[in-house]
Write a protein that holds these residues in place. Structure first.
Motif, short mmCIF file in Angstrom:
data_model
loop_
_atom_site.label_atom_id
_atom_site.label_comp_id
_atom_site.label_asym_id
_atom_site.label_seq_id
_atom_site.Cartn_x
_atom_site.Cartn_y
_atom_site.Cartn_z
N PHE A 198 12.29 34.84 27.91
CA PHE A 198 13.42 34.00 27.90
C PHE A 198 13.94 33.74 25.98
N THR A 199 15.14 34.31 26.01
CA THR A 199 15.43 34.44 24.30
C THR A 199 16.55 33.35 24.21
N GLY A 200 16.65 32.31 24.90
CA GLY A 200 18.08 31.38 24.49
C GLY A 200 17.16 30.02 23.88
N VAL A 201 17.93 28.87 24.40
CA VAL A 201 17.33 27.69 23.96
C VAL A 201 16.82 26.95 25.21
N LEU A 202 15.46 26.37 24.88
CA LEU A 202 14.71 25.78 25.83
C LEU A 202 14.37 24.47 25.54
N ALA A 203 14.73 23.57 26.55
CA ALA A 203 14.40 22.19 26.49
C ALA A 203 13.12 21.95 27.41
N LEU A 204 12.10 21.37 26.63
CA LEU A 204 10.98 21.21 27.39
C LEU A 204 10.77 19.79 28.16
N GLY A 205 10.16 19.65 29.09
CA GLY A 205 10.00 18.42 29.67
C GLY A 205 9.28 17.31 28.83
N GLY A 206 9.52 16.31 28.83
CA GLY A 206 9.00 15.08 27.56
C GLY A 206 7.55 15.25 27.66
N GLY A 207 6.49 15.26 28.84
CA GLY A 207 5.22 15.65 28.48
C GLY A 207 4.69 16.73 28.65
N THR A 208 5.59 18.00 28.66
CA THR A 208 4.99 19.30 28.59
C THR A 208 4.26 19.65 27.35
N PRO A 209 4.44 19.35 26.21
CA PRO A 209 3.92 19.58 24.86
C PRO A 209 2.45 18.99 24.89
N THR A 210 2.30 18.11 25.55
CA THR A 210 0.86 17.25 25.72
C THR A 210 -0.22 18.09 26.80
N ALA A 211 0.62 18.81 27.45
CA ALA A 211 -0.58 19.61 28.27
C ALA A 211 -1.40 20.26 27.56
N PRO A 212 -2.72 20.54 27.87
CA PRO A 212 -3.78 21.22 27.31
C PRO A 212 -3.39 22.85 27.36
N GLY A 213 -3.19 23.24 25.90
CA GLY A 213 -2.96 24.65 25.75
C GLY A 213 -1.41 25.00 25.39
N VAL A 214 -0.77 24.04 25.67
CA VAL A 214 0.70 24.23 25.55
C VAL A 214 1.08 24.07 24.04
N PRO A 215 0.56 23.33 22.99
CA PRO A 215 0.69 23.41 21.62
C PRO A 215 0.56 24.83 21.17
N GLU A 216 -0.51 25.44 21.46
CA GLU A 216 -0.97 26.78 21.21
C GLU A 216 0.24 27.89 21.45
N LEU A 217 0.76 27.67 22.80
CA LEU A 217 1.67 28.58 23.28
C LEU A 217 2.99 28.52 22.31
N LEU A 218 3.47 27.38 21.76
CA LEU A 218 4.36 27.09 21.09
C LEU A 218 4.34 27.45 19.80
N GLU A 219 3.29 27.74 19.22
CA GLU A 219 3.13 27.87 17.69
C GLU A 219 3.88 29.14 16.96
N PRO A 220 4.03 30.16 18.06
CA PRO A 220 5.17 31.32 17.29
C PRO A 220 6.49 31.19 17.36
N PHE A 221 6.97 29.75 17.79
CA PHE A 221 8.45 29.67 18.21
C PHE A 221 9.15 28.40 17.26
N HIS A 222 10.31 28.36 17.00
CA HIS A 222 10.88 27.33 16.57
C HIS A 222 11.02 26.29 17.25
N VAL A 223 10.17 25.17 17.02
CA VAL A 223 10.37 23.87 17.81
C VAL A 223 10.98 22.78 16.87
#
Length: 173
Positions: free
Chosen positions: A75-100
């Motif tokens: 997906f190459t657009g704009v993504l709004a995550l769920g409020g709790g999604t960043p707190t899921a184990p492993g998700v912060p690492e998934l987000l590292e390469p992207f502009h958050v």
């Protein structure tokens, strides 16, 4: 910044304006918009809140991480995550390469957001206490995963949008 994946990911608590600002940002940038809560609902046939109750928090977060992991490279657009999604184990690492960008909102403004409690019934019976705890526990995670924080309290979506777009890296090189 990653060559593949979303141009912008928005994080923040429910009611911070992720979907509203995300749609505006996608329009401005000429890209698609996705609301991750909708993707979760589509994948499982239940709203995220009901799915948490049915699966339990741990299984729900595993499901979120798997779905996000599969989506991010495509997906190459704009993504709004769920409020709790960043707190899921492993998700912060998934987000590292992207502009958050973290859309920050204070408790008083959250409590005034019309329709927030009916959309998130887990806030009952005491929305103030639940939201205060949610903000206290999630704010450090949001800050950790985000390249920038943009306040939304008392501001129009267009004002927030301008600040969010100003955080984007210059890609004219």
């Amino acid at each position: 910044m990653s060559a593949q994946g979303p141009v912008l990911i928005l994080v923040g608590p429910p009611g911070s304006g992720k979907s509203t600002v995300g749609r505006l940002a996608a329009d401005q940038l000429g890209v698609a918009f996705r609301d991750f809560d909708h993707d979760v609902e589509e994948a499982h046939g239940l709203p995220a809140g009901e799915l948490v109750v049915q699966l339990g928090r741990e299984k729900f977060q595993e499901s979120e991480r798997e779905l996000l992991s599969a989506m991010l490279p495509r997906f190459t657009g704009v993504l709004a995550l769920g409020g709790g999604t960043p707190t899921a184990p492993g998700v912060p690492e998934l987000l590292e390469p992207f502009h958050v960008v973290f859309l920050d909102v204070d408790l008083e403004h959250l409590l005034r957001r019309e329709g927030l409690v009916p959309l998130h019934p887990w806030l009952l019976p005491n929305p103030r206490a639940h939201l205060k705890e949610l903000l206290n526990t999630r704010r450090p995670v949001y800050t950790q995963v985000a390249a920038a924080t943009v306040p939304t309290s008392g501001r129009r979506p267009e004002e927030v949008l301008a600040d969010v777009l100003a955080t984007l890296p210059d890609t004219s090189d």
